[in-house]
Design an enzyme around this catalytic site. Structure first.
Site: not given
Ligand code: F6R
Length: 243
Positions: A67, A136, A138, A143
């Site tokens: 992403d 959450n 994701h 989301e």
């Molecule tokens: C990042 C991504 C997100 C993260 C998620 C957890 O490329 O796609 O899904 O993996 O938000 O983020 P952290 O690792 O910062 O807790």
């Protein structure tokens, strides 16, 4: 699904780096789907050190990242492109032309996402997709409520995601409100998936993903429908999981 319960973040990172290394050694021209955020930073540190020790060769590896924020240019320090350069690409012998991330500054969202989906399909899909998990539930920036069949698309970030990501920005209002992400459909076409989780703040989401109903309201729960998923999580992240 295989679940590795490890002691802490360091062990999670070492185990995840070992899985990625095994993939690269077995198939030097692997397509790796990579993630950003706090979770994989330690994994990339191990990969860099093993590359420096001569164990790994990235010269044929290709990367498709999950992403990118919309409206942020590649040289902006907050971009995921910048993150990947800082933590991995600039320290290994990967060819820049083999690194792919959605173009955060592309003029038309539909054009950016269709081009990215097409590219991933042309490459044959990820051999191994690395994922973190949001509080959450994701994965990527899919989301709660996003369809399981969605391909690459532009998303409005959930309030909780903006809240979680504001730690990387000076002010909350600087956190982008939209992002481009591989869809769940894109992620589920990866041949193998490795999901990482560390820390107590991921425990509720991980419990839901591994033991709750399979529902788009907890996007990571879809992973139970994939044939080759490895979860590497530390004791704190797995603290609410019974099995
Ligand atoms: C990042 C991504 C997100 C993260 C998620 C957890 O490329 O796609 O899904 O993996 O938000 O983020 P952290 O690792 O910062 O807790």
């Amino acid at each position: 699904m295989w679940i590795y319960k490890v002691k802490d973040y360091q062990e999670m990172s070492r185990r995840a780096a070992a899985l990625l290394s095994a993939q690269i050694i077995a198939k030097p021209d692997s397509i790796l789907g990579l993630a950003t955020g706090s979770t994989p930073v330690g994994t990339y540190e191990y990969l860099v050190s093993w590359y420096q020790a001569g164990v790994l060769d990235f010269s044929e590896v290709r990367v498709v990242n999950l992403d990118e924020y919309r409206g942020i240019s590649r040289d902006d320090e907050q971009s995921y492109y910048y993150f990947m350069k800082k933590h991995l690409f600039d320290h290994v012998n990967i060819r820049p032309e083999n690194t792919h991330i959605p173009d955060g500054c592309g003029s038309y969202a539909e054009a950016v996402t269709q081009a990215y989906e097409t590219l991933i399909r042309l490459l044959g899909g990820a051999d191994l997709q690395l994922l973190g998990i949001g509080r959450n539930g994701h994965i990527g920036f899919n989301e709660p409520g996003d369809s399981f069949t969605e391909t690459c698309h532009c998303v409005a970030l959930a309030k909780s995601t903006i809240e979680a990501n504001k730690r990387f920005f000076t002010r909350e209002e600087d956190v982008p409100r939209e992002a481009y992400t591989m869809g769940i459909g894109t992620i589920m076409r990866a041949k193998k998936i490795v999901l990482l989780a560390s820390g107590e703040d991921k425990a509720e989401a991980l419990r839901g993903a591994l033991e709750g109903p399979i529902t788009s309201w907890l996007p990571a729960s879809v992973l139970r429908l994939h044939h080759d998923v490895t979860v590497v999580a530390d004791e704190a992240a797995l603290s609410l999981v019974n099995g």
